[in-house]
Design an enzyme around this catalytic site. Structure first.
Site, mmCIF file in Angstrom:
data_model
loop_
_atom_site.group_PDB
_atom_site.id
_atom_site.type_symbol
_atom_site.label_atom_id
_atom_site.label_comp_id
_atom_site.label_asym_id
_atom_site.label_seq_id
_atom_site.Cartn_x
_atom_site.Cartn_y
_atom_site.Cartn_z
ATOM 1 N N HIS A 1 0.863 -1.192 0.000
ATOM 2 C CA HIS A 1 0.000 0.000 0.000
ATOM 3 C C HIS A 1 0.895 1.237 0.000
ATOM 4 O O HIS A 1 1.521 1.556 0.996
ATOM 5 C CB HIS A 1 -0.930 -0.003 1.211
ATOM 6 N N ASP B 1 1.167 5.032 -0.262
ATOM 7 C CA ASP B 1 0.480 6.322 -0.196
ATOM 8 C C ASP B 1 1.162 7.350 -1.100
ATOM 9 O O ASP B 1 2.370 7.530 -1.036
ATOM 10 C CB ASP B 1 0.493 6.851 1.242
ATOM 11 N N ASP C 1 -7.584 1.622 2.037
ATOM 12 C CA ASP C 1 -7.276 2.497 3.179
ATOM 13 C C ASP C 1 -8.243 3.656 3.429
ATOM 14 O O ASP C 1 -8.354 4.110 4.558
ATOM 15 C CB ASP C 1 -5.843 3.040 3.028
ATOM 16 N N HIS D 1 -5.841 9.836 -0.582
ATOM 17 C CA HIS D 1 -6.584 9.826 0.684
ATOM 18 C C HIS D 1 -5.809 10.408 1.865
ATOM 19 O O HIS D 1 -6.331 10.401 2.977
ATOM 20 C CB HIS D 1 -7.118 8.416 0.986
#
Ligand SMILES: *[C@@H]1O[C@H](CO)[C@@H](O)[C@H](O)[C@H]1NC(C)=O
Ligand SMILES: *[C@@H]1O[C@H](CO)[C@@H](O)[C@H](O)[C@H]1NC(C)=O
Ligand SMILES: [Zn+2]
Length: 991
Positions: A58, A60, A182, A432
């Site tokens: 994941h 970001d 997420d 996000h």
């Protein structure tokens, strides 16, 4: 490559001590054919529980570090994370064993990496993709936030990433699954958009803890989301799965370099042989997980934040896990474990041919515990949220002008410009932890800087295009500080012209406000006719927020008009210097009014007291004031959760009033009346009514929020009316369809409310309203903010937050925004637009109002006298589009190819006039472009519409959906139904 792969594969089994070549070899032949997508999935065992292991990372697109720092692995002192190494390492490891799988999500990173690879490496990666060993999921530029994003920017960022994938990898690069593991709560509009982009399913990790518990018990963690009230099913139906463990691996099964779990120690001759223990624990976890899911397939996400930088650790242990768990089958184990991807898992769920619970509401708000509601980020960093929204408007304008101006837009008298930089910056900002406001301060600054850089590049495009369209190459000046009355050219010039470009497909009338130093001006429009204008003094609150960045003492006001998708030019000349002829009156007037509205004030307090719609003869009482919640510092008997960037946790449910009374002054002119209210040195508002407008403008200015009392503050405005709203209010979802919200209530489960304020907050992206039988009060915002209706007839909106503690969700910084200009705390200014209507016709007002608030006209200035041949007015449309139709996208796609999106912007049944199907003739759309060909695409423009085929899913208790086929009247005439967006690729020639 194929042979070396085979060799490594065999070698691995030797290392594992495998003596006979058993089951996995059956797959082997298949592996080397070019089969991607569903065809490349490993076979499963229908008689067993199949455990799909999904290796993933994941990544970001900015959070604790900037997107570039994450890419390179810079600043590992903040967080150890380097995406370039992850991709390097994963590719190496995938090549070692054809059974292995990996999914990748964020194109912002993959694009950066791809461009730096050799042709050989690119070939290798293409082969992995073509064989389904590396699979893209989601595939947008980033994994967008769902609470604070606007659908137009989300569609753009998805389009950007998915186009790169299609161009680079063709059909094998097209993701089948949307993947939002997420984001902190899930918007219905996102599901609707994903469905229209052709995704077969959607997976996410975070869901309210009470909701999850009920769904686990009822085996409803997998469901069918019907994400639109207007679109005919299954257009907006999306199969949705809630992942078992957020997006983390099961407990004690994390084999990354960032984890401490023991590896699989499988040499019996060495110390600590643990294979039996590992297998036992795994079987236990698999079996208990299967109890809360419906089919005999379960998924496990084997990875987490920025994992796989040394992918060998993960894969070496996963290879062994699969081997040893499956080896138990010969002893009667009924568990089959395999390398998989979300789409392979989805395919098995689809094959299971089950019926799934139907959901029609959304997943907001999200709480991970009784006092931990993630509703603060709906408003966190309100200045960044506004800048992002304004940037979207500027980007749409830039893209439109790039099309209208033709080839000279990117290469013209003002040099080379591009829209790509801005597109990428906007796409990154949808992440996000970007527009959500949940990043560290230096990362927030980086997002803003990227947007500013992108806009600079786009300004060249805009200038070139306006030069081509107007025939004037006079230098164009941009005034980005107009909201604080800063604009060097209007402050100092005796003569200048203002070009107002309107990105909407219908004409607009827009109140222009320019900082000036003269007292009398003459303004003439494109026809040379003189225009009413007035000069008023700059307000004290504007001077405060401006802080020596400009020196205008007055503001020049006039109402400008601009044609659809076009511009109009006004020329302004100074007639007289000196003090403004209009002066301010101290105290609040009893009321201000125009043809449409009357606004009354309480002379005692200076606060708003009522609003009348003079056309419809509606009248409500309306009291408005500003308050703050005392943010919890974590020292609290119920829970130690403080308020922070993510979480809203007031220490008490009663907000403190900033001041019961406002010091007021007022100004009345022929074009505008306003009442300036001051509540405190750090909180003020202008209540403004333009002469020709059906809306009331509330321009609020909040900050620097004082913290010298050591109290974190969350500032709200409350609108209290006598509307009998019965605990119900309405908010938009990502700026599109409206959802009903009810106090202390969730439509799909029995809520145990534990936070009376925070647990009743919802995202407001562009509008919220309360209503009863007679009256509807709608508030349109200029950015995403959080809000709620805590009392009947009341609407509150959180405007700004300043907090002193971190809320322990990882960002590790209190949300305490300062900057060079505001070392004492950020000042934020914004606008709420109010309209009072009959509920039956309110949509007609708020849809169009929100459209104007989202896509604002762009003002540009030129100083020198314009050449007499200059074109002063231009419309890119042959004629305006009907009010129901929104021109969502007009963007250069390729030479002669233009991407067009038309949107029906009304829901079915919400407007008598506008909720009807509308037909638009594409060939007669543009005034300067000849449309010579067209084809229709899916919403994300990565698949031809006629090729779009999605899995069909059955809903529990769902009635059979009658198949409706709509037909367009002719090749060039397309019909839009309520809430429908249609995407076209047009071949155009400039006339
Ligand atoms: C583009 O600019 C060139 C050079 O200024 C000019 O000759 C040409 O006509 C322009 N093309 C268009 C389509 O405006
Ligand atoms: C996808 O990309 C290919 C080239 O890789 C192109 O031929 C095709 O037209 C693209 N599809 C769409 C829908 O744009
Ligand atoms: Zn994340």
């Amino acid at each position: 490559m194929a042979s070396s792969c085979w060799w490594l594969f065999s070698l691995m089994f030797l290392i594992l001590g495998e003596t006979s070549l058993s089951a996995p070899v059956d797959h082997h032949e298949k592996q080397h054919e070019n089969k991607c997508g569903y065809q490349s999935c490993h076979t499963t065992n229908t008689a067993m529980l199949n455990v799909h292991l999904v290796p993933h990372t994941h990544d970001d697109v900015g959070w604790l570090k900037t997107v570039d720092q994450y890419f390179y692995g810079d600043r590992n002192d903040i967080q150890h994370a380097g995406v370039q190494y992850i991709l390097d390492s994963v590719v190496d490891e995938l090549l070692k064993n054809p059974d292995r799988r990996f999914i990748y999500v964020e194109m912002a990173f993959f694009y950066r990496w791809w461009r730096r690879q050799s042709t050989d490496m690119q070939q290798t990666v293409k082969q992995l993709v073509n064989q389904g060993r590396l699979e893209f999921v989601n595939g947008g530029w980033c994994m967008s936030d769902e609470a604070t994003t606007h659908y137009s920017a989300v569609i753009d960022q998805m389009t950007l990433g998915l186009r790169f994938l299609n161009q680079t990898f063709g059909p094998c690069g097209r993701p089948r699954v949307a993947w939002h593991i997420d984001p902190f709560g899930h918007a219905r509009e996102h599901a609707s958009i994903f469905a229209q982009m052709g995704f077969d399913g959607f997976f996410f990790g975070r869901v309210d803890y009470q909701d999850r518990y009920r769904r686990m018990m009822a085996k409803e963690q997998e469901l069918l989301w019907r994400a639109s009230d207007s679109l005919t099913p299954p257009m907006a139906d999306l199969f949705t799965g809630i992942l078992p463990n957020g997006y983390n691996p099961p407990m004690d099964f994390c084999w990354d370099q960032s984890c401490d779990d023991p590896p699989i120690k499988d040499d019996p001759d060495l110390e600590d042989y643990n294979v039996d223990d590992v297998v036992e624990r795994f079987l236990n976890i698999a079996n208990s997980q299967s109890l809360v899911y419906k089919s005999n397939h379960i998924i496990m996400t084997m990875g987490s934040d920025f994992q796989y930088e040394n992918a060998n650790l993960w894969y070496k242990n996963l290879d062994k896990l699969i081997h040893y768990v499956n080896a138990r089958q010969s002893n009667g184990s009924r568990v089959n474990v395999l390398y998989s991807t979300p789409s392979c898992y989805l395919q098995e769920l689809h094959r299971a041919n089950l019926s799934w619970a139907l959901k029609t509401d959304d997943f907001f708000p999200y709480a991970d515990d009784a006092h931990d509601f993630w509703t603060g980020y709906f408003s966190s960093r309100p200045a960044l949220k506004r800048y992002e929204r304004l940037s979207n408007s500027n980007l749409q304008t830039c893209k439109q002008l790039e099309v209208l101006g033709g080839e000279n837009s990117t290469r013209g008298p003002f040099g080379k410009g591009d829209s790509f930089t801005f597109k990428k910056a906007m796409a990154v900002a949808q992440h996000h932890d970007a527009v959500s406001g949940t990043e560290k301060q230096h990362v927030a600054n980086d997002y803003a800087r990227r947007l500013a850089d992108g806009w600079e590049q786009c300004k060249v495009v805009v200038s070139n295009s306006l030069a081509a369209l107007s025939g004037s190459t006079a230098k164009r000046v941009y005034c980005d500080g107009l909201n604080i009355s800063v604009c060097p050219i209007s402050e100092s010039s005796k003569k200048f012209s203002v070009n107002i470009f309107n990105p909407l497909a219908r004409p607009i009338s827009w109140p222009v406000r320019l900082p000036v130093n003269g007292s009398t001006y003459m303004i003439s429009d494109a026809d040379g006719k003189s225009v009413d204008c007035e000069v008023v003094p700059v307000s004290p609150s504007t001077r405060n927020v401006r802080r020596n960045r400009g020196f205008a003492v007055n503001e020049l006001l006039f109402q400008a008009r601009a044609p659809p998708l076009g511009f109009s030019t006004y020329s302004v000349s100074l007639l007289q210097d000196g003090p403004p002829p209009v002066s301010t009156q101290y105290g609040a007037p009893k009321s201000i009014w125009n043809k449409y509205l009357r606004v009354t004030f309480d002379p005692e307090t200076g606060l708003l007291s009522g609003l009348d719609n003079l056309e419809t003869k509606q009248s409500i009482s309306l009291t408005q004031n500003f308050f703050w919640y005392n943010a919890s510092d974590g020292n609290n008997s119920k829970s130690n959760q403080p308020s922070g960037a993510y979480i809203f946790r007031p220490n008490s449910s009663t907000p403190f009033v900033i001041s019961k009374t406002a010091k007021t002054e007022s100004i009345r002119t022929s074009v505008m009346q306003e009442v300036r209210q001051c509540f405190a040195p750090w909180a003020s508002q202008v209540v403004r009514l333009h002469a020709d407008s059906r809306v009331l403008e509330l321009e609020w200015t909040v900050g620097p929020i004082p913290i010298d009392d050591d109290l974190g503050k969350e500032v709200i405005t409350q609108l209290d009316t006598d509307i009998k709203s019965s605990g119900i209010f309405y908010t938009d979802s990502n700026g599109r369809e409206v959802l009903q919200r009810k106090k202390d209530f969730r439509p799909t489960w029995h809520l145990k409310q534990s936070e009376p304020i925070a647990g009743n907050y919802y995202p407001i992206n562009s509008r919220a309203f309360i209503k009863d039988d007679k009256d509807q009060l709608t508030v349109v915002t200029d950015r995403s903010l959080g809000g709620g209706s805590i009392h009947n007839g009341s609407l509150e909106i959180m405007l700004h937050r300043r907090l002193l503690y971190d809320d322990v969700r990882g960002v590790a910084e209190p949300l305490n925004e300062t900057s060079d200009i505001f070392p004492d705390g950020l000042v934020v200014r914004g606008c709420l637009l109010l309209s009072l209507d009959r509920p039956s016709s309110a949509a007609d007002a708020h849809r169009l109002l929100a459209e104007e608030a989202v896509l604002q006209p762009l003002l540009t200035f030129t100083e020198s006298d314009l050449h007499p041949n200059t074109v002063l007015e231009f419309s890119g449309l042959e004629s305006m589009l009907p009010p129901a139709v929104h021109l969502l996208t007009l963007s250069q796609w390729d030479d002669e190819l233009v991407l067009l999106r038309l949107e029906h912007q009304f829901q079915s049944g919400e407007s008598k006039n506008n909720s009807q199907p509308v037909t638009v003739n594409l060939q007669k759309l543009f005034s300067t472009l000849e449309v010579v060909g067209m084809s229709e695409l899916n919403l994300s423009a990565n698949q031809w519409k006629h090729e779009m085929e999605r899995f069909k899913w059955m809903a529990l208790n769902g009635e059979k959906v009658p198949k409706k086929k709509f037909r367009d009247p002719s090749t060039w005439e397309v019909t839009l139904h309520p809430m429908e967006i249609r995407t076209f690729l047009l071949r155009v020639k400039h006339r």
